[in-house]
Design an enzyme around this catalytic site. Structure first.
Site, mmCIF file in Angstrom:
data_model
loop_
_atom_site.group_PDB
_atom_site.id
_atom_site.type_symbol
_atom_site.label_atom_id
_atom_site.label_comp_id
_atom_site.label_asym_id
_atom_site.label_seq_id
_atom_site.Cartn_x
_atom_site.Cartn_y
_atom_site.Cartn_z
ATOM 1 N N TRP A 45 6.726 -2.757 4.839
ATOM 2 C CA TRP A 45 7.079 -1.573 5.888
ATOM 3 C C TRP A 45 6.441 -0.513 5.560
ATOM 4 C CZ3 TRP A 45 8.029 2.479 2.477
ATOM 5 C CH2 TRP A 45 8.516 2.038 1.283
ATOM 6 N N ASN A 46 5.678 -0.233 4.278
ATOM 7 C CA ASN A 46 5.043 0.966 4.090
ATOM 8 C C ASN A 46 3.766 1.410 5.038
ATOM 9 O OD1 ASN A 46 3.457 -1.167 2.629
ATOM 10 N ND2 ASN A 46 3.078 0.620 1.205
ATOM 11 N N LYS A 56 5.414 -12.271 10.063
ATOM 12 C CA LYS A 56 6.700 -12.074 9.605
ATOM 13 C C LYS A 56 6.668 -10.422 9.166
ATOM 14 C CE LYS A 56 9.296 -11.480 6.466
ATOM 15 N NZ LYS A 56 9.970 -10.140 6.924
ATOM 16 N N PRO A 57 6.925 -9.309 9.800
ATOM 17 C CA PRO A 57 6.866 -8.089 9.537
ATOM 18 C C PRO A 57 8.221 -7.772 8.592
ATOM 19 C CG PRO A 57 7.675 -8.149 11.929
ATOM 20 C CD PRO A 57 7.215 -9.489 11.398
ATOM 21 N N ALA A 58 8.024 -6.654 7.977
ATOM 22 C CA ALA A 58 9.413 -6.369 7.192
ATOM 23 C C ALA A 58 10.643 -5.989 8.267
ATOM 24 C CB ALA A 58 9.041 -4.902 6.498
ATOM 25 N N GLU A 73 -1.816 -9.301 -1.771
ATOM 26 C CA GLU A 73 -2.042 -8.026 -1.933
ATOM 27 C C GLU A 73 -0.756 -7.424 -2.384
ATOM 28 O OE1 GLU A 73 -6.166 -7.568 -0.443
ATOM 29 O OE2 GLU A 73 -4.536 -6.294 -1.482
ATOM 30 N N LEU A 74 -0.693 -7.263 -3.711
ATOM 31 C CA LEU A 74 0.543 -7.087 -4.225
ATOM 32 C C LEU A 74 0.840 -5.640 -4.995
ATOM 33 C CD1 LEU A 74 0.924 -10.297 -6.310
ATOM 34 C CD2 LEU A 74 1.528 -9.867 -4.071
ATOM 35 N N CYS A 106 0.751 1.699 -2.037
ATOM 36 C CA CYS A 106 0.147 0.594 -3.081
ATOM 37 C C CYS A 106 -0.679 1.307 -3.973
ATOM 38 C CB CYS A 106 -0.143 -0.568 -2.627
ATOM 39 S SG CYS A 106 -1.522 -0.461 -1.527
ATOM 40 N N GLU A 110 5.844 0.997 -10.911
ATOM 41 C CA GLU A 110 5.500 1.439 -9.791
ATOM 42 C C GLU A 110 6.747 2.261 -9.194
ATOM 43 O OE1 GLU A 110 4.720 -0.991 -6.669
ATOM 44 O OE2 GLU A 110 3.037 -0.165 -5.849
HETATM 45 N N1 LIG Z 1 -1.719 -4.383 -2.417
HETATM 46 C C1 LIG Z 1 -1.443 -3.932 -1.205
HETATM 47 O O1 LIG Z 1 -2.527 -3.953 -0.375
HETATM 48 C C2 LIG Z 1 0.049 -3.258 -0.748
HETATM 49 C C3 LIG Z 1 -0.116 -2.901 0.491
HETATM 50 C C4 LIG Z 1 1.426 -2.310 0.748
HETATM 51 C C5 LIG Z 1 2.142 -2.530 -0.044
HETATM 52 N N2 LIG Z 1 2.347 -3.491 -1.268
HETATM 53 C C6 LIG Z 1 3.355 -3.380 -2.371
HETATM 54 O O2 LIG Z 1 4.596 -3.799 -1.406
HETATM 55 C C7 LIG Z 1 5.816 -3.289 -1.960
HETATM 56 C C8 LIG Z 1 6.508 -2.605 -1.209
HETATM 57 O O3 LIG Z 1 6.642 -3.021 0.072
HETATM 58 P P1 LIG Z 1 8.196 -3.858 0.306
HETATM 59 O O4 LIG Z 1 9.116 -3.347 -0.315
HETATM 60 O O5 LIG Z 1 8.034 -4.274 1.699
HETATM 61 O O6 LIG Z 1 7.822 -5.329 -0.620
HETATM 62 P P2 LIG Z 1 8.596 -6.587 -0.604
HETATM 63 O O7 LIG Z 1 7.986 -7.451 -1.647
HETATM 64 O O8 LIG Z 1 10.093 -6.094 -0.814
HETATM 65 O O9 LIG Z 1 8.659 -7.134 1.066
HETATM 66 C C9 LIG Z 1 7.316 -7.587 1.500
HETATM 67 C C10 LIG Z 1 7.598 -8.370 2.662
HETATM 68 O O10 LIG Z 1 8.060 -9.500 2.147
HETATM 69 C C11 LIG Z 1 9.186 -10.267 2.722
HETATM 70 N N3 LIG Z 1 9.989 -10.771 1.616
HETATM 71 C C12 LIG Z 1 10.785 -10.381 0.947
HETATM 72 N N4 LIG Z 1 11.218 -11.053 0.196
HETATM 73 C C13 LIG Z 1 11.116 -12.364 0.582
HETATM 74 C C14 LIG Z 1 11.033 -13.864 0.319
HETATM 75 N N5 LIG Z 1 11.654 -14.419 -0.549
HETATM 76 N N6 LIG Z 1 10.331 -14.890 1.223
HETATM 77 C C15 LIG Z 1 9.743 -14.249 2.212
HETATM 78 N N7 LIG Z 1 9.502 -13.015 2.525
HETATM 79 C C16 LIG Z 1 10.210 -12.165 1.783
HETATM 80 C C17 LIG Z 1 9.839 -8.748 3.363
HETATM 81 O O11 LIG Z 1 10.962 -8.961 4.452
HETATM 82 C C18 LIG Z 1 8.592 -8.235 3.753
HETATM 83 O O12 LIG Z 1 8.312 -8.467 5.110
HETATM 84 C C19 LIG Z 1 5.055 -2.437 -3.220
HETATM 85 O O13 LIG Z 1 5.195 -3.078 -4.463
HETATM 86 C C20 LIG Z 1 3.733 -1.823 -2.820
HETATM 87 O O14 LIG Z 1 2.866 -1.870 -3.944
HETATM 88 C C21 LIG Z 1 0.967 -3.687 -1.685
HETATM 89 O O1 LIG Z 2 0.003 0.551 0.499
HETATM 90 C C1 LIG Z 2 -1.055 0.379 0.508
HETATM 91 C C2 LIG Z 2 -1.972 -0.102 1.727
HETATM 92 O O2 LIG Z 2 -3.010 -0.887 1.583
HETATM 93 C C3 LIG Z 2 -2.364 1.338 2.448
HETATM 94 S S1 LIG Z 2 -3.934 1.811 2.460
HETATM 95 O O3 LIG Z 2 -4.544 0.559 2.697
HETATM 96 O O4 LIG Z 2 -4.167 2.381 0.949
HETATM 97 O O5 LIG Z 2 -4.024 3.112 3.405
#
Ligand SMILES: NC(=O)c1ccc[n+]([C@@H]2O[C@H](COP(=O)([O-])OP(=O)(O)OC[C@H]3O[C@@H](n4cnc5c(N)ncnc54)[C@H](O)[C@@H]3O)[C@@H](O)[C@H]2O)c1
Ligand SMILES: O=C[C@H](O)CS(=O)(=O)O
Length: 483
Positions: free
Chosen positions: A154-155, A178-180, A253-254, A287, A384
């Site tokens: 979602w971010n 599948k978006p958030a 991408e975690l 992230c 985090e």
């Molecule tokens: N590395 C990157 O580029 C990057 C970019 C943005 C966000 N993030 C990370 O994402 C996290 C924040 O985002 P968030 O809260 O939406 O993460 P999240 O893992 O809770 O959810 C991410 C996505 O996964 C889905 N999801 C959750 N549980 C699932 C399951 N069991 N099966 C299938 N899909 C599932 C959610 O609905 C959402 O669409 C932070 O840890 C952040 O660091 C990483």
């Molecule tokens: O949350 C991290 C995303 O990758 C955003 S950005 O690519 O750093 O703008």
């Protein structure tokens, strides 16, 4: 919703070119006031299978187009996104909370991935390798991997989608997204513009609903040959395990936990300005944001004072209001996590330089907060935070800084500020991360490979590497008969 063109607003899923609802719906709320913006379908594995079948049916004709034709359609999509950037930004701020200027910036950043991969589509080069045997000719080509699945957070509800969909389509793949659940409207609007740009039915499908059931179908269905996930490390690890039985190609991408290191010889004004950008972008819900700030002891007090004056200038408010720098966090769970990290730090010896108290006990705002005398034992140094919290940790030597920076399970981004090229070379080469910002706090761009190591993920997005994530190598050996 105050949009220039209401047709961009959609609250239905897209499967095989048809916008469809569902008997079950779920609310989409504005994090600024908790009000319901609309409702979207709450779909599950059944509809996911229909979307995967639609993507599979569309694959042959899509990958048969020339790369130039695919690139042409992608560029039309890019142009539509740029033309509608204001409406897309408004939708994003309403459902995600970030300030409008940041949302507009993200929309243009998202569009830059579409343009980048429209260009890269035409460079999926193979090669002819000199053979050691003159009865053989060795040809290597690159082919689209096939039907892909994408799950996004979602971010950054626009950029995290185009960072996957654009290279997939450029490579000749089809995709199910599948978006958030917190931010589906940006996804629907963005991918609706792809449809308007001429992306054929079934090439892009997007559905919202039961994440576990949708994810279970995506990871188990053998038609899906690639899963690209952006989100938390814990969910990424589960999806990785669920993909194992069908041996899918993965991009993960975690989570992050970026160290931000300021050395004695740093330009402190620059470091403080860049820390503001890195730490408080999207209210710290990024992230790659600075999560722990290491300051060498010779400049700790001075830097803290310079940084404090800049934090005082930050305006907390509704993302739609002009001048807002920090919008609401996504929900109360996010607010509780920031409070937990602050309370833990205070118990372990930190003190509050500014902020610390949430805006109120009911809404999602949290003021920018700076902690003095933070240390490595605190949760904020190892987890985090994903909020507007800046713990300032003092260090003595370069080696101590490197050791602390590398001490967590994460390895996405790191930042360092020094004017000494030997320090820069030594530290940047020893940091265990995928990306290093040297004398800058903003590193994200479509032209560079974005991604991490250790628990921060697998693979890269953007750059040339981003296209290879959606391609398979095929080696053809031509026998030339008897020598
Ligand atoms: N590395 C990157 O580029 C990057 C970019 C943005 C966000 N993030 C990370 O994402 C996290 C924040 O985002 P968030 O809260 O939406 O993460 P999240 O893992 O809770 O959810 C991410 C996505 O996964 C889905 N999801 C959750 N549980 C699932 C399951 N069991 N099966 C299938 N899909 C599932 C959610 O609905 C959402 O669409 C932070 O840890 C952040 O660091 C990483
Ligand atoms: O949350 C991290 C995303 O990758 C955003 S950005 O690519 O750093 O703008």
């Amino acid at each position: 919703m105050n949009l220039q063109d209401l047709s961009i607003f959609k609250n239905q899923c897209l499967i095989n070119g048809q916008w469809s609802s569902h008997s079950e719906l779920i609310d989409v709320r504005n994090p600024a006031d908790g009000k319901i913006l609309t409702q979207v379908p709450y779909m599950d594995g059944i509809e996911t299978r229909l979307a995967i079948n639609a993507a599979n049916h569309a694959l042959s004709s899509w990958k048969s187009l020339t790369a130039y034709k695919r690139a042409e359609i992608l560029m039309k999509w890019h142009d539509l996104v740029v033309a509608r950037a204001n409406d897309l930004a408004t939708i994003m701020t309403l459902e995600q909370g970030k300030p409008l200027n940041e949302a507009k910036g993200e929309v243009l950043y998202a569009a830059s991935y579409i343009k980048w991969f429209a260009e890269e589509a035409r460079r999926a080069y193979g090669e002819i390798i000199p053979s050691e045997d003159n009865t053989k000719k060795i040809h290597v080509t690159k082919e689209p991997i096939g039907v892909c699945a994408a799950i996004t957070p979602w971010n950054f509800p626009a950029a995290m989608i185009t960072r996957k969909v654009a290279p997939a389509l450029a490579a000749g793949c089809t995709i199910v997204v599948k978006p958030a659940m917190e931010t589906p409207l940006t996804a629907f609007a963005l991918l609706g513009l792809a449809q308007d740009a001429g992306v054929p039915d079934g090439v892009i499908n997007v559905l919202t609903g039961d994440a576990k059931k949708i994810g279970a179908e995506m990871t188990s269905n053998p038609i899906v040959r690639k899963l690209s996930f952006t989100g938390s490390t814990s969910v990424g690890a589960k999806l990785m395990a669920d993909c194992a039985p069908s041996i899918k190609k993965l991009s993960l991408e975690l989570g992050g936990n970026a160290p931000f290191i300021v050395f004695d010889d740093a330009n402190l004004e620059l470091a403080a300005s860049e820390l503001i950008k890195s730490k408080f972008r999207n209210a710290g819900q990024t992230c790659v944001c600075a999560n722990r700030i290491y300051i060498q002891k010779g400049v700790y007090k001075q830097f803290s004072e310079v940084f404090l004056e800049k934090v005082k200038q930050l305006k907390v408010g509704n993302g739609l209001e002009a001048g807002t720098n920090i919008g609401p966090l996504i929900d109360q769970k996010a607010v509780r996590k920031v409070r937990q990290h602050i309370e833990d730090a205070l118990c372990k010896g930190a003190s509050i330089l500014i902020g610390g108290e949430p805006h109120s006990n009911s809404d999602n705002w949290f003021p920018p907060t700076v902690l003095l005398n933070a240390n490595q034992t605190m949760q904020c140094a190892n987890e985090e935070t994903f909020g507007p919290l800046a713990p300032l940790i003092c260090f003595d030597t370069i080696d101590a800084a490197i050791q602390m920076a590398n001490s967590t399970e994460f390895g996405l981004a790191a930042y360092m500020f020094s004017e000494n090229h030997r320090t820069i070379e030594k530290v940047s080469s020893r940091l265990e991360v995928g990306m290093v910002g040297v004398n800058t706090g903003i590193i994200s761009t479509a032209v560079a490979p974005f991604g991490g190591v250790k628990s921060s993920g697998i693979g890269r997005e953007g750059a040339r590497a981003g296209l290879d994530e959606y391609l398979e190598i095929k080696y053809v050996c031509y026998g030339m008969g008897l020598s």
